[in-house]
Design a protein around this motif. Sequence first.
Motif, PDB file in Angstrom:
ATOM      1  N   MET A 149     -44.973   8.886   9.225  1.00 53.64           N
ATOM      2  CA  MET A 149     -46.197   8.741   9.988  1.00 53.64           C
ATOM      3  C   MET A 149     -46.491  10.091  10.646  1.00 53.64           C
ATOM      4  O   MET A 149     -45.596  10.708  11.223  1.00 53.64           O
ATOM      5  N   PRO A 150     -47.759  10.485  10.594  1.00 51.10           N
ATOM      6  CA  PRO A 150     -48.094  11.767  11.219  1.00 51.10           C
ATOM      7  C   PRO A 150     -47.865  11.730  12.729  1.00 51.10           C
ATOM      8  O   PRO A 150     -47.990  10.690  13.380  1.00 51.10           O
ATOM      9  N   GLU A 151     -47.568  12.856  13.266  1.00 51.09           N
ATOM     10  CA  GLU A 151     -47.247  12.957  14.694  1.00 51.09           C
ATOM     11  C   GLU A 151     -48.453  12.621  15.567  1.00 51.09           C
ATOM     12  O   GLU A 151     -48.299  12.171  16.703  1.00 51.09           O
ATOM     13  N   GLN A 152     -49.646  12.790  15.054  1.00 56.54           N
ATOM     14  CA  GLN A 152     -50.857  12.508  15.818  1.00 56.54           C
ATOM     15  C   GLN A 152     -51.006  11.007  16.089  1.00 56.54           C
ATOM     16  O   GLN A 152     -51.532  10.601  17.129  1.00 56.54           O
ATOM     17  N   PHE A 153     -50.570  10.199  15.165  1.00 58.63           N
ATOM     18  CA  PHE A 153     -50.722   8.758  15.302  1.00 58.63           C
ATOM     19  C   PHE A 153     -49.559   8.087  16.040  1.00 58.63           C
ATOM     20  O   PHE A 153     -49.643   6.906  16.373  1.00 58.63           O
ATOM     21  N   GLN A 154     -48.511   8.804  16.294  1.00 60.04           N
ATOM     22  CA  GLN A 154     -47.335   8.229  16.942  1.00 60.04           C
ATOM     23  C   GLN A 154     -47.649   7.657  18.327  1.00 60.04           C
ATOM     24  O   GLN A 154     -47.267   6.524  18.617  1.00 60.04           O
ATOM     25  N   PRO A 155     -48.352   8.366  19.233  1.00 57.08           N
ATOM     26  CA  PRO A 155     -48.672   7.767  20.550  1.00 57.08           C
ATOM     27  C   PRO A 155     -49.593   6.545  20.435  1.00 57.08           C
ATOM     28  O   PRO A 155     -49.426   5.560  21.158  1.00 57.08           O
ATOM     29  N   LEU A 156     -50.550   6.605  19.513  1.00 54.24           N
ATOM     30  CA  LEU A 156     -51.454   5.471  19.319  1.00 54.24           C
ATOM     31  C   LEU A 156     -50.676   4.253  18.812  1.00 54.24           C
ATOM     32  O   LEU A 156     -50.861   3.137  19.301  1.00 54.24           O
ATOM     33  N   PHE A 157     -49.790   4.463  17.853  1.00 60.14           N
ATOM     34  CA  PHE A 157     -48.976   3.383  17.307  1.00 60.14           C
ATOM     35  C   PHE A 157     -48.078   2.790  18.389  1.00 60.14           C
ATOM     36  O   PHE A 157     -47.948   1.564  18.514  1.00 60.14           O
ATOM     37  N   THR A 158     -47.463   3.630  19.198  1.00 56.41           N
ATOM     38  CA  THR A 158     -46.596   3.162  20.286  1.00 56.41           C
ATOM     39  C   THR A 158     -47.399   2.348  21.296  1.00 56.41           C
ATOM     40  O   THR A 158     -46.932   1.307  21.781  1.00 56.41           O
ATOM     41  N   HIS A 159     -48.603   2.811  21.615  1.00 60.95           N
ATOM     42  CA  HIS A 159     -49.450   2.085  22.562  1.00 60.95           C
ATOM     43  C   HIS A 159     -49.844   0.713  22.003  1.00 60.95           C
ATOM     44  O   HIS A 159     -49.833  -0.289  22.742  1.00 60.95           O
ATOM     45  N   ILE A 160     -50.180   0.643  20.745  1.00 65.67           N
ATOM     46  CA  ILE A 160     -50.550  -0.636  20.118  1.00 65.67           C
ATOM     47  C   ILE A 160     -49.364  -1.594  20.122  1.00 65.67           C
ATOM     48  O   ILE A 160     -49.507  -2.790  20.436  1.00 65.67           O
ATOM     49  N   ILE A 161     -48.187  -1.088  19.800  1.00 65.77           N
ATOM     50  CA  ILE A 161     -46.982  -1.937  19.809  1.00 65.77           C
ATOM     51  C   ILE A 161     -46.718  -2.479  21.211  1.00 65.77           C
ATOM     52  O   ILE A 161     -46.397  -3.671  21.391  1.00 65.77           O
ATOM     53  N   GLU A 162     -46.865  -1.658  22.231  1.00 69.35           N
ATOM     54  CA  GLU A 162     -46.646  -2.109  23.612  1.00 69.35           C
ATOM     55  C   GLU A 162     -47.681  -3.159  24.019  1.00 69.35           C
ATOM     56  O   GLU A 162     -47.347  -4.129  24.705  1.00 69.35           O
ATOM     57  N   MET A 163     -48.936  -2.982  23.602  1.00 72.63           N
ATOM     58  CA  MET A 163     -49.970  -3.974  23.905  1.00 72.63           C
ATOM     59  C   MET A 163     -49.649  -5.311  23.238  1.00 72.63           C
ATOM     60  O   MET A 163     -49.796  -6.375  23.858  1.00 72.63           O
TER      61      MET A 163
END
Length: 75
Positions: free
Chosen positions: A1-15
Amino acid sequence: MPEQFQPLFTHIIEMVRTVLSDSHTVVFLFGMSLLIVAFVLVIFLKEIPSRTSNDMKAKANEVDEDKLKKEPALN
C-alpha cells in the motif's frame, strides 16, 4: 500500500472499530434490559401445576360425567 494512503486507511479502520464497538454495546444493553424485564415478569406469573397422571380415558370420563350432571336434559 502506498505511504500516502496509510493514514487514511488507519483512520477508516479506527472509525469502523469505534462504530462496531458502539453498536455492540447498544445491542447488549438492550438485550440485558429485555432479559431483566422478562425475568421480573416470570417471577409474577402464576404457577400451573402439572398433571399427576397420564390417564386420558379417566379424564375424558370425568368430563363426560360433569357434563351429564350440569345438563341432565341432554340424556
